[in-house]
Design an enzyme around this catalytic site. Structure first.
Site, mmCIF file in Angstrom:
data_model
loop_
_atom_site.group_PDB
_atom_site.id
_atom_site.type_symbol
_atom_site.label_atom_id
_atom_site.label_comp_id
_atom_site.label_asym_id
_atom_site.label_seq_id
_atom_site.Cartn_x
_atom_site.Cartn_y
_atom_site.Cartn_z
ATOM 1 N N GLU A 108 29.736 -5.805 -31.264
ATOM 2 C CA GLU A 108 31.242 -5.276 -31.101
ATOM 3 C C GLU A 108 32.007 -6.085 -29.909
ATOM 4 O O GLU A 108 31.539 -6.565 -29.046
ATOM 5 C CB GLU A 108 31.195 -3.708 -30.313
ATOM 6 C CG GLU A 108 30.664 -2.876 -31.537
ATOM 7 C CD GLU A 108 30.328 -1.181 -31.147
ATOM 8 O OE1 GLU A 108 30.971 -0.389 -31.898
ATOM 9 O OE2 GLU A 108 29.877 -1.113 -29.873
ATOM 10 N N CYS A 121 36.862 -8.165 -24.447
ATOM 11 C CA CYS A 121 35.482 -7.882 -23.859
ATOM 12 C C CYS A 121 34.680 -8.356 -25.034
ATOM 13 O O CYS A 121 34.679 -7.945 -25.980
ATOM 14 C CB CYS A 121 35.222 -6.606 -23.317
ATOM 15 S SG CYS A 121 33.430 -6.190 -23.174
ATOM 16 N N CYS A 128 20.490 -6.670 -26.607
ATOM 17 C CA CYS A 128 20.222 -7.211 -25.514
ATOM 18 C C CYS A 128 18.523 -7.054 -25.068
ATOM 19 O O CYS A 128 18.266 -6.003 -25.192
ATOM 20 C CB CYS A 128 21.163 -6.539 -24.358
ATOM 21 S SG CYS A 128 21.000 -7.331 -22.705
ATOM 22 N N CYS A 132 18.375 -2.074 -19.057
ATOM 23 C CA CYS A 132 18.820 -1.476 -18.075
ATOM 24 C C CYS A 132 18.730 0.000 -18.844
ATOM 25 O O CYS A 132 19.671 0.078 -19.750
ATOM 26 C CB CYS A 132 20.223 -1.766 -17.801
ATOM 27 S SG CYS A 132 20.065 -3.605 -16.923
ATOM 28 N N CYS A 135 22.304 1.756 -19.991
ATOM 29 C CA CYS A 135 23.151 0.920 -20.808
ATOM 30 C C CYS A 135 22.529 1.213 -22.245
ATOM 31 O O CYS A 135 21.534 1.044 -22.696
ATOM 32 C CB CYS A 135 23.239 -0.560 -20.404
ATOM 33 S SG CYS A 135 24.098 -1.485 -21.622
ATOM 34 N N GLY A 183 24.704 -8.040 -25.090
ATOM 35 C CA GLY A 183 23.943 -9.021 -24.445
ATOM 36 C C GLY A 183 24.108 -9.516 -23.097
ATOM 37 O O GLY A 183 24.936 -8.929 -22.134
ATOM 38 N N GLU A 184 23.386 -10.333 -22.689
ATOM 39 C CA GLU A 184 23.105 -10.854 -21.283
ATOM 40 C C GLU A 184 23.699 -12.349 -21.612
ATOM 41 O O GLU A 184 22.695 -13.230 -22.115
ATOM 42 C CB GLU A 184 21.670 -10.748 -20.702
ATOM 43 C CG GLU A 184 21.361 -11.798 -19.718
ATOM 44 C CD GLU A 184 22.535 -11.498 -18.532
ATOM 45 O OE1 GLU A 184 22.715 -10.231 -18.226
ATOM 46 O OE2 GLU A 184 22.828 -12.645 -18.098
ATOM 47 N N SER A 217 29.218 -12.057 -16.836
ATOM 48 C CA SER A 217 28.835 -10.918 -16.047
ATOM 49 C C SER A 217 27.147 -10.924 -16.167
ATOM 50 O O SER A 217 26.767 -11.166 -17.452
ATOM 51 C CB SER A 217 29.291 -9.560 -16.676
ATOM 52 O OG SER A 217 28.628 -8.622 -15.941
ATOM 53 N N SER A 240 25.888 -7.780 -11.830
ATOM 54 C CA SER A 240 25.699 -6.306 -12.095
ATOM 55 C C SER A 240 24.441 -5.892 -11.006
ATOM 56 O O SER A 240 23.128 -5.844 -11.514
ATOM 57 C CB SER A 240 25.205 -6.288 -13.510
ATOM 58 O OG SER A 240 26.219 -6.354 -14.356
ATOM 59 N N LEU A 241 24.731 -5.315 -10.022
ATOM 60 C CA LEU A 241 23.883 -5.106 -8.793
ATOM 61 C C LEU A 241 23.407 -3.772 -9.010
ATOM 62 O O LEU A 241 22.408 -3.546 -9.053
ATOM 63 C CB LEU A 241 24.428 -5.547 -7.480
ATOM 64 C CG LEU A 241 23.440 -5.611 -6.153
ATOM 65 C CD1 LEU A 241 22.545 -6.569 -6.609
ATOM 66 C CD2 LEU A 241 24.269 -5.527 -4.943
ATOM 67 N N HIS A 242 24.314 -2.751 -9.015
ATOM 68 C CA HIS A 242 24.094 -1.331 -9.031
ATOM 69 C C HIS A 242 22.934 -0.599 -8.040
ATOM 70 O O HIS A 242 22.828 0.452 -8.208
ATOM 71 C CB HIS A 242 23.191 -1.137 -10.460
ATOM 72 C CG HIS A 242 24.458 -1.538 -11.655
ATOM 73 N ND1 HIS A 242 25.511 -1.328 -11.689
ATOM 74 C CD2 HIS A 242 24.116 -2.452 -12.716
ATOM 75 C CE1 HIS A 242 26.167 -2.086 -12.852
ATOM 76 N NE2 HIS A 242 25.244 -2.804 -13.361
ATOM 77 N N ASN A 316 29.452 5.458 -17.320
ATOM 78 C CA ASN A 316 29.927 6.098 -18.744
ATOM 79 C C ASN A 316 28.669 6.523 -19.399
ATOM 80 O O ASN A 316 27.597 5.967 -19.300
ATOM 81 C CB ASN A 316 30.468 4.773 -19.532
ATOM 82 C CG ASN A 316 31.653 4.273 -18.986
ATOM 83 O OD1 ASN A 316 32.829 4.997 -18.770
ATOM 84 N ND2 ASN A 316 31.824 3.056 -18.806
ATOM 85 N N CYS A 359 32.069 0.037 -20.608
ATOM 86 C CA CYS A 359 30.934 -0.708 -20.145
ATOM 87 C C CYS A 359 29.718 0.267 -20.568
ATOM 88 O O CYS A 359 29.655 1.515 -20.293
ATOM 89 C CB CYS A 359 30.962 -0.579 -18.847
ATOM 90 S SG CYS A 359 32.570 -1.529 -18.005
HETATM 91 N N1 SAH Z 1 24.609 -8.140 -19.551
HETATM 92 C C1 SAH Z 1 25.715 -8.385 -18.719
HETATM 93 C C2 SAH Z 1 27.048 -7.983 -19.417
HETATM 94 C C3 SAH Z 1 26.994 -6.782 -20.215
HETATM 95 S S1 SAH Z 1 27.478 -5.104 -19.266
HETATM 96 C C4 SAH Z 1 25.425 -7.600 -17.298
HETATM 97 O O1 SAH Z 1 24.687 -6.731 -17.491
HETATM 98 O O2 SAH Z 1 26.371 -7.808 -16.681
HETATM 99 C C5 SAH Z 1 28.895 -5.084 -18.421
HETATM 100 C C6 SAH Z 1 28.656 -4.186 -17.300
HETATM 101 O O3 SAH Z 1 28.671 -2.849 -17.773
HETATM 102 C C7 SAH Z 1 27.529 -4.459 -16.524
HETATM 103 O O4 SAH Z 1 27.948 -4.528 -15.006
HETATM 104 C C8 SAH Z 1 26.918 -3.293 -16.721
HETATM 105 O O5 SAH Z 1 25.754 -3.159 -15.945
HETATM 106 C C9 SAH Z 1 27.768 -2.141 -16.859
HETATM 107 N N2 SAH Z 1 27.291 -0.875 -17.576
HETATM 108 C C10 SAH Z 1 26.262 -1.015 -18.356
HETATM 109 N N3 SAH Z 1 25.876 0.532 -18.658
HETATM 110 C C11 SAH Z 1 27.137 1.199 -18.303
HETATM 111 C C12 SAH Z 1 27.243 2.511 -18.188
HETATM 112 N N4 SAH Z 1 26.765 3.500 -18.857
HETATM 113 N N5 SAH Z 1 28.383 2.943 -17.510
HETATM 114 C C13 SAH Z 1 29.044 2.145 -16.620
HETATM 115 N N6 SAH Z 1 28.795 0.830 -16.428
HETATM 116 C C14 SAH Z 1 27.842 0.288 -17.312
#
Ligand code: SAH
Length: 366
Positions: A108, A121, A128, A132, A135, A183-184, A217, A240-242, A316, A359
């Site tokens: 997508e 985007c 992927c 995570c 996601c 994807g990464e 990203s 993407s630290l989180h 999300n 996202c």
């Molecule tokens: N694989 C890469 C790029 C794809 S995701 C990465 O992880 O950076 C793009 C961003 O959306 C990343 O920061 C990811 O962690 C975030 N993301 C993934 N799932 C999400 C969700 N359910 N709600 C909000 N952000 C999310």
């Protein structure tokens, strides 16, 4: 192919490759490919101008090419993406497209038009392997890497729609590209770098989009961040630290079991030093999981006084996940703690949630 919790997949399953396309090739390679087809090398420039400037892949419309040449050169413009479904919201200014690739794999991409810019985007892999748990893409596992041209075609298709005035707001152009689809990107390094080059090279070599408008990203593949810094492509790096602590990040972003918070941040600071580009730290706020004030404080201490910007993303919703976005008061407190440390912070104005286009919601199911 679903994955066990914490399982990582680095190497994509071996699959048949998509057909070679003009956008896979450098200008020198295009000239060689055109010569192989029995045409004069300068035809590569003409063909490139049609594709990257006029956004046309239909050789019948290329009136400056002799009929016989058109037929031969069409071999360099094979159709790679088939639109399966298009969903839009925000009065048509947010559009998500589901694409089928030649082998049936689904990906997508999302186009978002704002008053002052258009961001696309894009996906870099079908699925992927980074797993995570919050996601949607990560839950299905990795199907395969995308080719450079498959990545580029997502943007060309959006650019075409904009040029044709098919997106409300009048004719427009793509100004920003974010590798935040499926994807990464750094796990498909070579193809992604090829796509970035096509994005930023001026016409007729590429689309001529400013490198400053391109964001890669990543979950934090440390060696690849080092390599990216040496490419001479000043793209923005989003990390993407989180979570600011290894204990939680090990579960939220399983790659953390390989490269710890301190290592990935060091790689990010080295990237900033080399490219002079501000690092974007992505942090999805998940209610009662990573949104405590002490974590904001720890994050603030880790990133203060660096060339950095923290982007908070209200989580999300994804199917099957029990997690939700933080309470508004917790989000506000998190922002305040970061500001206290002098860290620039914004909360992402998330688009496309109604169409599962935000996202982490891209799952590409029919
Ligand atoms: N694989 C890469 C790029 C794809 S995701 C990465 O992880 O950076 C793009 C961003 O959306 C990343 O920061 C990811 O962690 C975030 N993301 C993934 N799932 C999400 C969700 N359910 N709600 C909000 N952000 C999310």
């Amino acid at each position: 192919m679903s994955q066990q919790p914490g399982q990582l997949t680095f190497v994509a399953p071996r699959r048949a490759k998509p057909a070679r396309h003009l956008a896979d090739l450098t200008m020198a390679e295009r000239r060689a490919a055109v010569a192989e087809l029995g045409e004069k090398p300068f035809r590569a420039d003409q063909l490139s101008r049609h594709y990257f400037s006029h956004l046309t892949a239909d050789v019948a419309a290329m009136s400056d090419l002799p009929a016989a040449a058109r037929e031969k050169l069409s071999a360099l413009l094979p159709p790679l993406l088939t639109s399966v479904r298009e969903l839009s919201t925000d009065q048509g200014t947010t559009r998500k497209t589901l694409w089928r690739l030649f082998d049936g794999a689904l990906v997508e991409s999302v186009l978002m038009r704002y008053p002052d810019r258009v961001t696309m985007c894009v996906s870099s892999q079908a699925g992927c392997g980074m797993n995570c748990p919050f996601c949607a893409t990560g839950q299905a596992g990795l199907t395969r890497n995308m080719s450079t041209a498959e990545i580029v075609e997502q943007v060309v298709s959006g650019a075409r729609a904009l040029a044709a005035g098919a997106v409300p707001g009048g004719p427009g152009r793509v100004s920003n590209i974010v590798f935040m689809g499926m994807g990464e990107p750094l796990a498909n390094y070579k193809q992604v770098i090829g796509a970035v080059r096509r994005f930023v090279e001026p016409a007729p070599d590429g689309l001529g989009i400013s490198a400053r408008g391109v964001t890669v990203s990543t979950v934090g593949l440390v060696p690849a961040i080092g390599k990216l810094a040496d490419e001479g492509l000043p793209v923005t790096l989003a990390l993407s630290l989180h979570a600011p602590d290894d204990e939680l990040r090990d579960t939220l972003v399983p790659i953390n079991t390989r490269w710890k918070v301190a290592e990935v941040l060091d790689a990010a600071w080295a990237y900033a030093a080399k490219t002079k580009r501000r690092i974007s730290i992505e942090y999805a706020l998940i209610k009662d999981i990573n949104d405590q004030e002490w974590r904001a404080d720890l994050l603030g201490k880790l990133v203060k006084n660096k060339l950095v910007h923290v982007n908070l993303i209200p989580l999300n919703p994804t199917p099957g996940s029990k997690w939700t976005a933080s309470r508004p008061e917790d989000e506000r407190a998190f922002v305040r703690r970061l500001q206290f440390h002098g860290v620039p912070v914004t909360v992402r104005d998330t688009r496309g949630r109604e169409i599962d286009g935000a996202c982490g919601q891209l799952a590409a199911a029919e």
